[in-house]
Design a protein around this motif. Structure first.
Motif, PDB file in Angstrom:
ATOM      1  N   LYS A 194       0.825  -1.225   0.000  1.00 11.66           N
ATOM      2  CA  LYS A 194       0.000   0.000   0.000  1.00 11.66           C
ATOM      3  C   LYS A 194       0.853   1.267   0.000  1.00 11.66           C
ATOM      4  CE  LYS A 194      -4.072  -2.002   0.209  1.00 11.66           C
ATOM      5  NZ  LYS A 194      -5.094  -1.828  -0.842  1.00 11.66           N
ATOM      6  N   SER A 242       3.731   3.777  -1.625  1.00 11.94           N
ATOM      7  CA  SER A 242       4.276   4.202  -2.912  1.00 11.94           C
ATOM      8  C   SER A 242       5.803   4.117  -2.882  1.00 11.94           C
ATOM      9  CB  SER A 242       3.831   5.638  -3.209  1.00 11.94           C
ATOM     10  OG  SER A 242       4.687   6.260  -4.130  1.00 11.94           O
ATOM     11  N   VAL A 257       0.016   4.840  -1.584  1.00  5.16           N
ATOM     12  CA  VAL A 257      -0.235   4.944  -3.029  1.00  5.16           C
ATOM     13  C   VAL A 257      -1.487   5.772  -3.276  1.00  5.16           C
ATOM     14  CG1 VAL A 257      -0.798   3.655  -5.116  1.00  5.16           C
ATOM     15  CG2 VAL A 257       0.888   2.740  -3.503  1.00  5.16           C
ATOM     16  N   ASN A 258      -2.500   5.565  -2.452  1.00  4.96           N
ATOM     17  CA  ASN A 258      -3.760   6.300  -2.593  1.00  4.96           C
ATOM     18  C   ASN A 258      -4.348   6.574  -1.207  1.00  4.96           C
ATOM     19  OD1 ASN A 258      -6.181   7.430  -3.410  1.00  4.96           O
ATOM     20  ND2 ASN A 258      -7.106   5.484  -4.021  1.00  4.96           N
ATOM     21  N   PRO A 259      -3.842   7.595  -0.503  1.00  5.85           N
ATOM     22  CA  PRO A 259      -4.309   7.858   0.862  1.00  5.85           C
ATOM     23  C   PRO A 259      -5.818   8.078   0.965  1.00  5.85           C
ATOM     24  CG  PRO A 259      -2.328   9.123   0.392  1.00  5.85           C
ATOM     25  CD  PRO A 259      -2.763   8.524  -0.904  1.00  5.85           C
ATOM     26  N   ARG A 260      -6.440   8.639  -0.061  1.00  8.66           N
ATOM     27  CA  ARG A 260      -7.882   8.943   0.014  1.00  8.66           C
ATOM     28  C   ARG A 260      -8.750   7.689   0.007  1.00  8.66           C
ATOM     29  NH1 ARG A 260     -10.269  13.841  -3.281  1.00  8.66           N
ATOM     30  NH2 ARG A 260     -11.702  13.765  -1.499  1.00  8.66           N
ATOM     31  N   ALA A 261      -8.189   6.562  -0.387  1.00  8.48           N
ATOM     32  CA  ALA A 261      -8.963   5.321  -0.322  1.00  8.48           C
ATOM     33  C   ALA A 261      -9.336   5.001   1.118  1.00  8.48           C
ATOM     34  CB  ALA A 261      -8.168   4.173  -0.941  1.00  8.48           C
ATOM     35  N   LYS A 262      -8.472   5.414   2.038  1.00  7.79           N
ATOM     36  CA  LYS A 262      -8.739   5.169   3.464  1.00  7.79           C
ATOM     37  C   LYS A 262      -9.212   6.426   4.178  1.00  7.79           C
ATOM     38  CE  LYS A 262      -8.778   2.692   7.198  1.00  7.79           C
ATOM     39  NZ  LYS A 262      -9.766   1.597   7.335  1.00  7.79           N
ATOM     40  N   LYS A 294     -10.832   9.912   3.297  1.00 10.04           N
ATOM     41  CA  LYS A 294     -11.457  10.668   2.212  1.00 10.04           C
ATOM     42  C   LYS A 294     -11.083  12.149   2.205  1.00 10.04           C
ATOM     43  CE  LYS A 294     -13.689   6.952   1.033  1.00 10.04           C
ATOM     44  NZ  LYS A 294     -13.149   6.138  -0.069  1.00 10.04           N
ATOM     45  N   VAL A 300      -6.723  15.461   1.232  1.00  5.80           N
ATOM     46  CA  VAL A 300      -6.531  16.124  -0.055  1.00  5.80           C
ATOM     47  C   VAL A 300      -6.348  17.621   0.182  1.00  5.80           C
ATOM     48  CG1 VAL A 300      -9.030  16.425  -0.383  1.00  5.80           C
ATOM     49  CG2 VAL A 300      -7.507  16.446  -2.369  1.00  5.80           C
ATOM     50  N   SER A 327      -3.647  14.869  -3.923  1.00  9.78           N
ATOM     51  CA  SER A 327      -4.087  13.794  -3.016  1.00  9.78           C
ATOM     52  C   SER A 327      -3.091  12.641  -2.966  1.00  9.78           C
ATOM     53  CB  SER A 327      -5.464  13.281  -3.443  1.00  9.78           C
ATOM     54  OG  SER A 327      -5.461  12.884  -4.811  1.00  9.78           O
ATOM     55  N   ASP A 328      -1.855  12.891  -3.409  1.00  7.52           N
ATOM     56  CA  ASP A 328      -0.825  11.854  -3.316  1.00  7.52           C
ATOM     57  C   ASP A 328      -0.332  11.722  -1.870  1.00  7.52           C
ATOM     58  OD1 ASP A 328      -0.753  10.914  -5.893  1.00  7.52           O
ATOM     59  OD2 ASP A 328       0.685  12.417  -6.580  1.00  7.52           O
TER      60      ASP A 328
END
Length: 492
Positions: free
Chosen positions: A184, A186, A239-244, A246, A249, A267-268
């Motif tokens: 998870k 990056s 890799v995608n913090p907003r997946a967890k 929201k 950003v 949102s990286d």
């Protein structure tokens, strides 16, 4: 006898001098005791002090001062200065220092640094505030002195904190995330962190994962037999913090006149965002000609490093647990606004933020630690010295913080109209551009004498005196003192 006068800073410095007398008592358990100094200022200007171990090995400085030296005195109107957050747990019949303080009805306490030992860890400050005590932190440069003198103690305290943390008392951001693993993260974010922190690891080293776990970005799972990312780890390196999360950003908006630039979301992983922001700002800010060198070149008309600093502070110190609230930057012709979810922590006031010398106290110490290693921020502090010199260095107005639930809002005025947006006064609309430039003197310096105002403004003495009187009469500034010692400050 005349009442002695001391500045808060002078008393902070004296308390540190007392701290350095602390006696390092021997301990069979190997614990390093902290150096602690305590000072009490009486209403009549009298000062009493104590240091750890002064009268007996192991005795806390506050206990020595309040109970052994001043047990029979009325301390209700005194102000306490202590270099370390007061303790909250003692073995019976001993009484914790924070409770001794409130029992003495002391209503104002200056605290040097937080005590990261798990038995304290912010609870001492919370106890004082809960009992109506006004808590202030020492100036940041003095906090560094205390931290340096207590380096070994603080290192052990952080280790004990890590060992005793329990999931059920931690926030979702502090906890490991079930079903997440190293994948998870990056690789780009991890490599950037290694490079800019000057670490001797590769991203796939097991020892690197242990390093991340040491400061809270990962945690070893005994059941899974692997390192698991924490919420902080995902925010920093995901890799995608907003997946967890929201709300992880930064939303950016730019409007110039009738021209609106396409909004952009950042949102990286947090460690990647500062450089992305800097490149974006270079593209969207209008250019002006820099003639300071032989060859003229196009440069943004607002200093990029100042905005980067403001945005990094917003990302590091925001409250990530406020649902639906996001960091934002809005740029228009008159002003630039940076918003960050979450009110200032109780021991940091808006007044301190607006002096741009806010003390060390962090809502997100793990993010702050990682960013400090990369030289993005000063560890746990609010490095904002560039804000204070905007007028002197760039001829730009001084910015201002306000809090409007649930956001801390920082506004950078760029024009006369922009200045009007940060000063709450009916008189402001009637001021000329030249007068507004004089007003910046009071926004850059908390207190200004008439002589200083004449020097800064280059006005004639009589003209300056007349303007000061008019502004006092209009309620724009206020005078403090009388005669030659009179000082002026911007009215709150």
């Amino acid at each position: 006898m005349a009442k002695a006068k001391y500045t808060d800073r002078a008393l902070m410095q004296k308390t540190i001098e007392v701290m350095n007398k602390s006696i390092n008592e021997p301990r069979p358990d190997g614990k390093v005791p902290p150096k602690v100094g305590a000072l009490l200022l009486f209403p009549d200007g009298r000062v009493e002090t104590a240091f750890r171990g002064e009268l007996r090995d192991g005795d806390h400085a506050e206990f020595t001062l309040l109970e052994r030296k001043l047990a029979n005195e009325n301390l209700e109107d005194c102000v306490l200065f202590t270099t370390l957050e007061p303790c909250v747990e003692r073995n019976p019949p001993k009484v914790p220092c924070c409770r001794r303080t409130t029992n003495a009805r002391i209503k104002k306490v200056f605290v040097g640094i937080e005590d990261r030992d798990p038995t304290v860890d912010g609870k001492g400050i919370k106890h004082l505030e809960k009992n109506g005590v006004e808590v202030k932190m020492f100036d940041r440069d003095l906090q560094r002195v205390i931290e340096e003198e207590n380096k070994a103690f603080l290192k052990q305290a952080l280790k004990r904190k890590k060992e005793t943390e329990e999931e059920d008392v931690r926030s979702p951001i502090e906890n490991p995330i079930a079903n997440y693993d190293r994948s998870k993260f990056s690789d780009k974010a991890l490599q950037k962190f290694i490079n800019e922190s000057n670490l001797n690891y590769t991203i796939n080293d097991e020892s690197f994962l242990e390093y991340l776990a040491d400061f809270g970005a990962m945690e070893w799972s005994q059941s899974k037999k692997r390192f698991v990312p924490t919420g902080y780890g995902i925010l920093l390196f995901g890799v995608n913090p907003r997946a967890k999360f929201k709300n992880a950003v930064l939303k950016a908006h730019v409007t110039y006149g009738n021209n609106k630039i396409e909004p952009k979301d950042f949102s990286d992983a947090l460690v990647l965002v500062p450089d992305q922001i800097e490149e974006w700002l270079k593209k969207v800010l209008p250019l002006s000609k820099d003639t300071s060198e032989f060859k003229r070149k196009d440069v943004p008309d607002f200093p990029i490093n100042v905005l980067r600093e403001a945005i990094v502070n917003a990302l590091v110190h925001r409250d990530y647990e406020i649902e639906g609230a996001k960091c934002e930057i809005k740029i228009d012709n008159d002003k630039i606004i940076v918003t960050s979810p979450g009110k200032p922590l109780p021991a940091i006031s808006l007044e301190q933020l607006n002096t741009f010398e806010a003390p060390s106290l962090s809502r997100n110490p793990i993010i702050t630690y990682a960013f400090s290693l990369m030289d993005y921020v000063e560890e746990k502090g609010f490095g904002m010295k560039t804000f204070k010199t905007l007028n002197k260095d760039f001829g730009l107005p001084i910015p201002k913080y306000i809090f409007k639930e649930p956001f801390l809002i920082l506004t950078f005025p760029r024009t006369t109209e922009g200045v009007k947006s940060v000063i709450d006064s009916k008189v402001i609309d009637s001021l000329s551009n030249e007068q507004l430039s004089y007003l910046e003197i009071f926004r850059e310096h908390e207190f200004v004498t008439k002589a200083e105002f004449v020097d800064y403004s280059k006005m004639a003495d009589r003209s300056a005196q007349r303007l000061l009187k008019d502004w006092v009469d209009d309620g724009l500034i206020e005078s403090i003192g009388a005669g030659k010692s009179t000082k002026y400050k911007l009215k709150d």
